[in-house]
Design an enzyme around this catalytic site. Structure first.
Site, mmCIF file in Angstrom:
data_model
loop_
_atom_site.group_PDB
_atom_site.id
_atom_site.type_symbol
_atom_site.label_atom_id
_atom_site.label_comp_id
_atom_site.label_asym_id
_atom_site.label_seq_id
_atom_site.Cartn_x
_atom_site.Cartn_y
_atom_site.Cartn_z
ATOM 1 N N ASP A 309 0.864 -1.175 0.000
ATOM 2 C CA ASP A 309 0.000 0.000 0.000
ATOM 3 C C ASP A 309 0.907 1.234 0.000
ATOM 4 O O ASP A 309 2.125 1.138 0.174
ATOM 5 C CB ASP A 309 -0.933 -0.008 1.221
ATOM 6 C CG ASP A 309 -2.234 0.737 0.947
ATOM 7 O OD1 ASP A 309 -2.233 1.667 0.113
ATOM 8 O OD2 ASP A 309 -3.264 0.391 1.568
ATOM 9 N N GLU A 514 -10.457 6.516 5.103
ATOM 10 C CA GLU A 514 -9.465 5.850 5.932
ATOM 11 C C GLU A 514 -9.521 6.320 7.389
ATOM 12 O O GLU A 514 -10.586 6.374 7.990
ATOM 13 C CB GLU A 514 -8.075 5.989 5.289
ATOM 14 C CG GLU A 514 -8.038 5.345 3.904
ATOM 15 C CD GLU A 514 -6.642 5.217 3.315
ATOM 16 O OE1 GLU A 514 -5.659 5.177 4.068
ATOM 17 O OE2 GLU A 514 -6.539 5.141 2.072
#
Length: 631
Positions: A309, A514
């Site tokens: 990521d 997020e």
């Protein structure tokens, strides 16, 4: 006679030298007739360490340039959320930018094309004027894998419309706690539904042929894109729903809840797998050799590439980037093949090069990574067709795709309440009334309607892209004689001074993404509850709740005549009015448990303490007006 022999001999030598020269120019890896693995081996034997590490490096568009790509042999570029050629960039703007980078890659010694990646997680959501589909939390409600496959195919075309060939989707997280800020990226708390939704992969990449090697990546080239199953593994099970936190669960739990969708993804030929920021029982996933190499690569025989990521290896240490060389060592050793750096690429390249030269990371690990990356690039047809053109530009935000998104909205809605008295349902609403009210912070706001990962990383309020708001959809649906009054936050005085046949109240969460979306209270935007009270205490009302997860609603439920969970529906608001006004019936069933209070969390179907406000699978139905009329 002698002169003739000499002449013939000279001619033979010249012919031989010419043949040798031609053969020297023949590169097996450039020959599409050669078997895939032969092409990979031929290319790899020609590559230097510098060129191999370049293939493992993915950098941000913002720090990219043709010179950088050429100098460092960069293998991949990423556009993070909001990273665009210019505001409101056209398909042509995107294509020209991507092609400039690609041309630089093609002028390197071996001419290895780069792969450009983007988060196309509910459509090509970075691109202005793209079709924005409902987020996964809504799509899970549909339990319709064929619909999801069509969305995948449409998304692939819209990503290709901007010259891009790789999207970081699908997210196959199993969200077990709605307090997690990424819960809307998850299809369900139930792994079975998440497994069904992996049909997005053949939509994005194409159907794996019947005689194709098992667990081998597959991408159907020109109209398709490479996909990415994420985030490996357990990202949806973190303690207290805290983003990037620790998932505390035994081996059976990780295998039975969080792993099954990866098996389906690999079986369907997914090209890549992205590693999670989170930990499993205290071990950072970006450093987890046992799960990445031991299980994903060796046990499941996954042959695509594993990608980190964004700044994922940095987060191996606390604070992030505290010992970057050590993080590079752990991440690459664990089995990560491509590192989404994305900005400090020189540091990454230098550190990895030194680690290899010191024999801390073996050359075999570098070769494994590069082999996997090249495999996907060959399979995608990047070597044959590296440059994009405008032939797909017409698909960006096309009418056909918007109609598909509208269908997805209709099927994702869940009717939670319909009438204070069961004998007097409010829905479907009449299209002909004297005067109606549309209210709420989400009634006339495309940005709120789409949520995070839309145009920018976080998403934002306002009409940020092209679409149909709920207010616009209402106005286009009701009879021309019906007066539609809009007031975002009507107070008690306004309600007392006006007479309405009914009201539609659209409220919910503001865009987030997020960690910024982590919530221990799970309340909607502050004015929303006030608007519900002011409106619903004065007139019959249907509340349309725009949210990325179940939220606190029980104290206000009795005030409402009807309640619809619309999740984050995207740009096509007319899908909501299609069902509110009875052109189509409600069919959606909850793919997530709707809690009463946050004190109950985490609470999932099957738990001993299960006492929801609305249980998993709940959803009322209505009949279309055409059926009602016939009855």
């Amino acid at each position: 006679m002698i002169s003739m022999k000499r002449l013939m001999t000279s001619a033979t030598v010249v012919l031989w030298l010419w043949t040798v020269a031609v053969e020297a120019e023949y590169f097996k890896y450039k020959d599409p007739k050669q078997p895939l693995e032969v092409r990979i081996r031929d290319l790899m034997r020609r590559m230097t360490l510098e060129e191999k590490i370049g293939q493992m490096t993915q950098i941000e568009r913002e720090v990219s340039s043709p010179d950088v790509v050429n100098k460092y042999f960069i293998g991949s570029i990423v556009s993070g959320g909001g990273s665009v050629p210019r505001p409101r960039a056209s398909a042509e703007d995107w294509i020209n930018m991507v092609n400039d980078f690609q041309k630089a890659a093609l002028t390197t010694r071996l001419g290895i094309p780069l792969i450009y990646g983007i988060d196309g997680v509910h459509g090509n959501n970075n691109a202005y004027n793209a079709t924005i589909f409902p987020h996964n939390v809504g799509l899970g409600v549909t339990r319709d894998p064929e619909l999801i496959k069509k969305i995948g195919a449409a998304t692939a075309l819209e990503v290709r419309a901007t010259g891009i060939s790789y999207t970081f989707a699908p997210c196959v997280a199993v969200c077990r706690d709605p307090r997690w800020g990424r819960c809307y990226e998850s299809y369900s708390e139930d792994h079975g539904i998440v497994q069904l939704m992996t049909e997005l992969i053949p939509g994005l990449q194409g159907d794996v042929p019947s005689n194709y090697p098992k667990n081998f990546p597959f991408v159907g080239q020109r109209t398709k894109v490479a996909g990415c199953a994420k985030h490996f593994v357990g990202d949806g099970g973190t303690k207290d729903g805290i983003n990037e936190n620790d998932t505390i669960i035994d081996w059976n739990g990780i295998m039975n809840i969080h792993m099954p969708a990866y098996l389906d993804s690999i079986r369907k030929g997914v090209a890549s797998v992205m590693v999670s920021y989170s930990s499993w029982n205290g071990v950072k996933m970006h450093a987890n050799y046992d799960l990445i190499t031991g299980y994903l690569k060796e046990t499941l025989k996954f042959e695509g590439f594993v990608i980190s990521d964004m700044r994922g290896i940095d987060r191996i240490t606390s604070p992030p980037h505290a010992n970057y060389s050590y993080s590079v060592q752990l991440g690459v050793h664990a089995g990560i093949d491509m590192i989404m750096v994305p900005n400090k690429y020189v540091e990454f390249i230098d550190d990895l090069t030194l680690l290899v030269k010191k024999n801390i990371i073996p050359m075999s690990r570098i070769n494994d990574a590069v082999r996997r990356i090249l495999r996907v690039k060959f399979l995608m047809g990047l070597f044959a067709n590296p440059l994009a053109d405008l032939s797909f530009a017409k698909h960006l935000g096309s009418k056909e795709h918007r109609e598909l998104a509208r269908e997805a909205v209709r099927k994702s809605l869940v009717l939670l309440k319909n009438g204070k008295d069961e004998t007097e349902p409010l829905l479907p609403l009449p299209t002909r009334s004297e005067r109606i009210l549309v209210a709420g912070s989400h009634a006339n706001d495309i940005g709120n309607q789409c949520g995070g990962w839309t145009i920018t990383w976080e998403g934002q309020s306002g009409n940020t892209t092209v679409g149909t708001t709920i207010l616009e959809a209402v106005k286009s649906t009701v009879d021309p004689e019906t007066e539609v009054v809009y007031n975002e936050n009507p107070d008690e005085e306004f309600m007392k001074a006006n007479d309405f046949s009914y009201a539609i109240v659209a409220v919910g969460e503001l865009p987030y993404v997020e960690t910024s979306g982590d919530s221990q209270t799970l309340t909607i935007e502050e004015s929303g509850y006030t608007t519900i009270s002011n409106v619903c205490e004065s007139v019959k009302c249907v509340v349309v709740l725009i949210s990325g997860r179940p939220v606190v609603i029980e104290p206000y439920l009795e005030k409402m005549d009807a309640l619809v969970a619309a999740w984050l529906p995207g740009t096509e608001g007319q899908g909501i009015t299609d069902v509110l006004y009875g052109a189509y019936r409600f069919t959606g069933k909850l793919a997530r448990t709707w809690f009463r209070t946050v004190d109950q969390l985490p609470m999932n179907v099957g738990d001993p303490h299960y006492d929801p406000l609305f249980p998993f699978g709940f959803g009322l139905t209505t009949s279309p007006k055409s059926v009602i009329a016939s009855q």
